[in-house]
Design a protein around this motif. Structure first.
Motif, PDB file in Angstrom:
ATOM      1  N   GLN A  46       0.843  -1.193   0.000  1.00 42.25           N
ATOM      2  CA  GLN A  46       0.000   0.000   0.000  1.00 42.25           C
ATOM      3  C   GLN A  46       0.880   1.245   0.000  1.00 42.25           C
ATOM      4  O   GLN A  46       1.699   1.431   0.907  1.00 42.25           O
ATOM      5  N   LEU A  47       0.731   2.056  -1.026  1.00 44.42           N
ATOM      6  CA  LEU A  47       1.496   3.295  -1.142  1.00 44.42           C
ATOM      7  C   LEU A  47       0.608   4.460  -0.694  1.00 44.42           C
ATOM      8  O   LEU A  47      -0.504   4.622  -1.202  1.00 44.42           O
ATOM      9  N   ILE A  48       1.105   5.246   0.250  1.00 42.84           N
ATOM     10  CA  ILE A  48       0.296   6.309   0.854  1.00 42.84           C
ATOM     11  C   ILE A  48       1.088   7.616   0.828  1.00 42.84           C
ATOM     12  O   ILE A  48       2.257   7.662   1.232  1.00 42.84           O
ATOM     13  N   THR A  49       0.462   8.673   0.355  1.00 42.90           N
ATOM     14  CA  THR A  49       1.112   9.984   0.310  1.00 42.90           C
ATOM     15  C   THR A  49       1.329  10.510   1.728  1.00 42.90           C
ATOM     16  O   THR A  49       0.421  10.493   2.562  1.00 42.90           O
ATOM     17  N   ALA A  50       2.557  10.953   2.017  1.00 44.86           N
ATOM     18  CA  ALA A  50       2.874  11.508   3.341  1.00 44.86           C
ATOM     19  C   ALA A  50       4.036  12.494   3.203  1.00 44.86           C
ATOM     20  O   ALA A  50       4.714  12.541   2.163  1.00 44.86           O
ATOM     21  N   LYS A  51       4.283  13.289   4.224  1.00 39.65           N
ATOM     22  CA  LYS A  51       5.362  14.297   4.187  1.00 39.65           C
ATOM     23  C   LYS A  51       6.726  13.654   4.330  1.00 39.65           C
ATOM     24  O   LYS A  51       7.719  14.138   3.788  1.00 39.65           O
ATOM     25  N   HIS A  59       2.269  -6.689  10.536  1.00 41.02           N
ATOM     26  CA  HIS A  59       2.632  -7.574  11.645  1.00 41.02           C
ATOM     27  C   HIS A  59       3.610  -6.912  12.616  1.00 41.02           C
ATOM     28  O   HIS A  59       3.956  -7.507  13.637  1.00 41.02           O
ATOM     29  N   CYS A  60       4.084  -5.704  12.275  1.00 43.14           N
ATOM     30  CA  CYS A  60       4.984  -4.953  13.183  1.00 43.14           C
ATOM     31  C   CYS A  60       4.407  -3.552  13.407  1.00 43.14           C
ATOM     32  O   CYS A  60       5.086  -2.544  13.161  1.00 43.14           O
ATOM     33  N   LYS A  61       3.168  -3.476  13.824  1.00 45.51           N
ATOM     34  CA  LYS A  61       2.514  -2.184  13.965  1.00 45.51           C
ATOM     35  C   LYS A  61       3.261  -1.303  14.965  1.00 45.51           C
ATOM     36  O   LYS A  61       3.684  -1.763  16.027  1.00 45.51           O
ATOM     37  N   GLY A  62       3.395  -0.035  14.579  1.00 43.40           N
ATOM     38  CA  GLY A  62       4.077   0.914  15.478  1.00 43.40           C
ATOM     39  C   GLY A  62       5.546   1.082  15.158  1.00 43.40           C
ATOM     40  O   GLY A  62       6.163   2.086  15.539  1.00 43.40           O
ATOM     41  N   ARG A  63       6.150   0.127  14.459  1.00 44.42           N
ATOM     42  CA  ARG A  63       7.573   0.211  14.120  1.00 44.42           C
ATOM     43  C   ARG A  63       7.724   0.806  12.724  1.00 44.42           C
ATOM     44  O   ARG A  63       7.144   0.311  11.756  1.00 44.42           O
ATOM     45  N   LYS A  64       8.497   1.887  12.628  1.00 39.04           N
ATOM     46  CA  LYS A  64       8.715   2.549  11.341  1.00 39.04           C
ATOM     47  C   LYS A  64      10.091   2.198  10.789  1.00 39.04           C
ATOM     48  O   LYS A  64      11.097   2.289  11.489  1.00 39.04           O
ATOM     49  N   LEU A  96       2.443  -4.529   3.593  1.00 40.38           N
ATOM     50  CA  LEU A  96       3.460  -3.494   3.752  1.00 40.38           C
ATOM     51  C   LEU A  96       2.909  -2.150   3.301  1.00 40.38           C
ATOM     52  O   LEU A  96       2.307  -2.051   2.228  1.00 40.38           O
ATOM     53  N   ARG A  97       3.096  -1.137   4.146  1.00 39.37           N
ATOM     54  CA  ARG A  97       2.693   0.223   3.786  1.00 39.37           C
ATOM     55  C   ARG A  97       3.938   1.090   3.639  1.00 39.37           C
ATOM     56  O   ARG A  97       4.812   1.069   4.509  1.00 39.37           O
ATOM     57  N   ILE A  98       3.984   1.834   2.538  1.00 42.98           N
ATOM     58  CA  ILE A  98       5.092   2.774   2.331  1.00 42.98           C
ATOM     59  C   ILE A  98       4.508   4.183   2.260  1.00 42.98           C
ATOM     60  O   ILE A  98       3.647   4.467   1.415  1.00 42.98           O
ATOM     61  N   TYR A  99       4.964   5.040   3.157  1.00 43.57           N
ATOM     62  CA  TYR A  99       4.546   6.434   3.192  1.00 43.57           C
ATOM     63  C   TYR A  99       5.651   7.259   2.542  1.00 43.57           C
ATOM     64  O   TYR A  99       6.841   7.108   2.892  1.00 43.57           O
ATOM     65  N   SER A 100       5.281   8.120   1.585  1.00 42.99           N
ATOM     66  CA  SER A 100       6.302   8.897   0.884  1.00 42.99           C
ATOM     67  C   SER A 100       5.661  10.108   0.207  1.00 42.99           C
ATOM     68  O   SER A 100       4.523  10.038  -0.248  1.00 42.99           O
ATOM     69  N   PRO A 101       6.392  11.212   0.109  1.00 33.24           N
ATOM     70  CA  PRO A 101       5.876  12.366  -0.638  1.00 33.24           C
ATOM     71  C   PRO A 101       5.924  12.149  -2.144  1.00 33.24           C
ATOM     72  O   PRO A 101       5.358  12.935  -2.913  1.00 33.24           O
TER      73      PRO A 101
END
Length: 602
Positions: A46-51, A59-64, A96-101
């Protein structure tokens, strides 16, 4: 196997949409690589727009994760945790979620490649398991399929294109990608494929050149790889004329454009489906708005509703207006109807009847009633004695019909109780009570049937209007033969002529039309090209033993005067898909005056 083809960069523009892929890469190098099967679990990305840019695992919630080498390691560790370290596979996805501008919200799914030969801990049916896993994702209508095939393999044998063709035969959702163009044998090229001439796709093919393993080991970055790719297409004589339509940047542009079009085409139906689901949920909310779990009458009310629904379902199945119509076989009221109108008459005709024996019995009855006297007329007592003996024989077919109806009622009860399967005890008790009641009625029904036969036996009314007597029998018989029945159609349907030799074309299926006088067959159900017309005079029906090698059920027509029925064939063997269909055709032939024979054809 491997991720050699995953160096594709795709700008992501549209939210909440799914793109199904076989080999794909985003703008970060984080997917495991190697030989053999590397992707052993689906990866839902999952690709999500973020700053800021970071990654998270479900399975590792909270860990970046900010280091994408660690992301790769975590994928490998999580894969091994479920599948083991010896090449096992699992359909449980890694999320897997990837946050990126640099990205916009989109979901990508990376799936394993087809493995033909199991290795390590892989099961013998590894190919089928991976195939089922892939089909689970690419069957969705709102997915685009990115089918990637190396240029140095035969395109006709591409697993990606083969699977895509199965779920998307029109090619509306499939985009072809050809990789490893730089690794083709000298003197060969993929020009015909890229020009969409060899195996055409509606959305066409796009060629790309990715980094080699040596480039990756040498830390060659993606920008340099894109420049090298551009140079390859501009300098290659087979591809320079289409260089503007090749390469990763062009693939990004096409994917964005086609994805936008795909969303525009499918969004109305998607919105309609969501609205329908929303209305359904709102209705459920309304039902449960005043729901009180502590209400003591709740269970009783629910129980009564389920029992009432069972009653309604049972009645609908018998009356023939059920909401779930069985298209595979006759059941419920339709089957009971067939028992009465086809099976029962057929059972009557099958009763043992020996004409010579009957004539002898008539002769003995007449002589015994006359005693020492010689009579001029046939005594009524002799007639009654013979007729009563024949009427008693009706008991067998009648009782058998009752058994068949009862069995179908029990089967109908079992089908109706399937809705109560959530409550096994209630299901079991309902089935037991209703089946018990039906069996209770069965005994009373049989008693009533036997009583009706005994009533007929007790008094032979020769004054009844249906009694024609000997004097009018012959006249009435000739009138019936010349009556309005004429050549009316009794039945139509497909049958296979089973006993035609291979040299003459072998078994073939034809469209048969049965009338009161003949049996005709045609090439198809348009009834334009008649193949043959067989008169029904002197014909009888025989059972034929089912062949060990055939799944068909067979019966045969033959001439009682030992003549050939059809061309050089003494028997005409006709085959159906089920025994029920055979019995139905026999009943129809019976209506046309073609009676069953007692012996069978070997």
């Amino acid at each position: 196997g491997g991720h050699e083809e995953r160096e594709l960069v795709m700008p992501l523009r549209h939210a909440f949409w799914v793109v199904t892929i076989f080999f794909f890469y985003v703008s970060r190098d984080f997917l495991p690589r190697g030989s053999g099967i590397v992707t052993r679990r689906p990866l839902v990305l999952q690709l999500i727009t973020a700053k800021t840019e970071y990654a998270e695992f479900l399975h590792c919630k909270g860990r970046k994760f900010t280091d994408f080498d660690e992301v790769r390691q975590e994928i490998e560790v999580e894969t091994d945790r479920i599948t083991g370290v010896n090449k096992g596979i699992s359909s449980i996805p890694i999320n897997l979620r990837i946050y990126s501008p640099h990205v916009l919200s989109l979901t990508l799914i990376d799936l394993p490649g087809i493995t033909k030969v199991p290795v390590g801990d892989q099961p013998p049916d590894i190919e089928q398991q991976i195939r089922d896993m892939i089909m689970q994702f690419i069957s969705r209508e709102n997915c685009l399929i990115l089918a990637v095939t190396p240029a140095n393999t035969d395109l006709a044998n591409s697993d990606a294109l083969k699977l895509a063709k199965e779920v998307d035969p029109q090619g509306l959702r499939t985009i072809g990608v050809i990789t490893k163009l730089d690794l083709m044998d000298e003197g060969t090229d993929a020009r015909e494929i890229l020009e969409n001439k060899l195996l055409p796709l509606r959305r066409g093919y796009i060629g790309v050149v990715n980094r080699s393993q040596k480039d990756i080991d040498g830390k060659k970055d993606i920008k340099a790889a894109l420049l090298a790719e551009r140079k390859f297409f501009l300098s290659h004589p087979a591809y320079r004329h289409m260089a503007d339509r090749m390469g990763t940047p062009y693939l990004q542009k096409v994917l964005n454009q086609q994805l936008t079009n795909h969303i525009r085409d499918t969004l109305p139906a998607f919105r309609s489906k969501l609205q329908s689901q929303l209305l359904s949920i709102e209705h459920e909310v309304e039902v449960y708005k005043n729901f009180r779990p502590e209400d003591p009458t709740r269970k009783t009310k629910a129980l009564l509703q389920m029992v009432q629904q069972f009653s309604v379902d049972f009645e609908k199945r018998i009356e023939g207006s059920g909401d779930q119509v069985d298209t595979l076989e006759l059941s419920g009221g339709a089957k009971i109807n067939r028992i009465f109108h086809e099976r029962f008459p057929f059972e009557l005709v099958k009763m043992e009847f020996n004409e010579k024996e009957l004539r002898r019995e008539i002769s003995y009855a007449i002589k015994n009633i006359h005693g020492i006297r010689t009579g001029l007329f046939t005594p009524d007592m002799a007639f009654e004695a013979i007729v009563k003996k024949q009427i008693v024989k009706l008991k067998g077919p009648c009782l058998k019909s009752v058994d068949l109806v009862m069995q179908e009622l029990i089967n109908t009860v079992k089908k109706c109780t399937k809705k109560l399967a959530t409550y096994p005890r209630l299901c079991e008790e309902t089935e037991r009570i209703v089946a018990g009641y039906i069996r209770e009625r069965e005994e009373k029904t049989k008693d009533q049937v036997l009583l009706l036969i005994d009533i007929q036996v007790s008094y032979i009314n020769t004054n009844h209007e249906d009694f024609i007597g000997f004097a009018n029998a012959q006249q009435r018989s000739s009138q019936v033969n010349k009556s309005a029945v004429g050549n009316q159609v009794i039945r139509k349907g497909w049958l296979t002529i089973n006993n035609i030799g291979i040299m003459k074309g072998g078994s073939k299926e034809y469209w048969f039309v049965l009338t009161a006088e003949s049996l005709s067959w045609y090439k198809d159900d348009e009834e334009k090209e008649k193949k043959y017309m067989l008169p029904l005079d002197n014909l009888k029906v025989r059972d034929v033993e089912k062949s060990f090698m055939s799944s068909k059920h067979i019966f045969a027509l033959f001439n009682t005067e030992q003549r050939n029925v059809y061309k050089d064939y003494r028997f005409l063997e006709l085959a159906c898909d089920s025994q029920e269909e055979v019995d139905s055709w026999k009943a129809s032939l019976l209506r046309a005056g073609v009676y069953p024979d007692k012996s069978s054809v070997s």
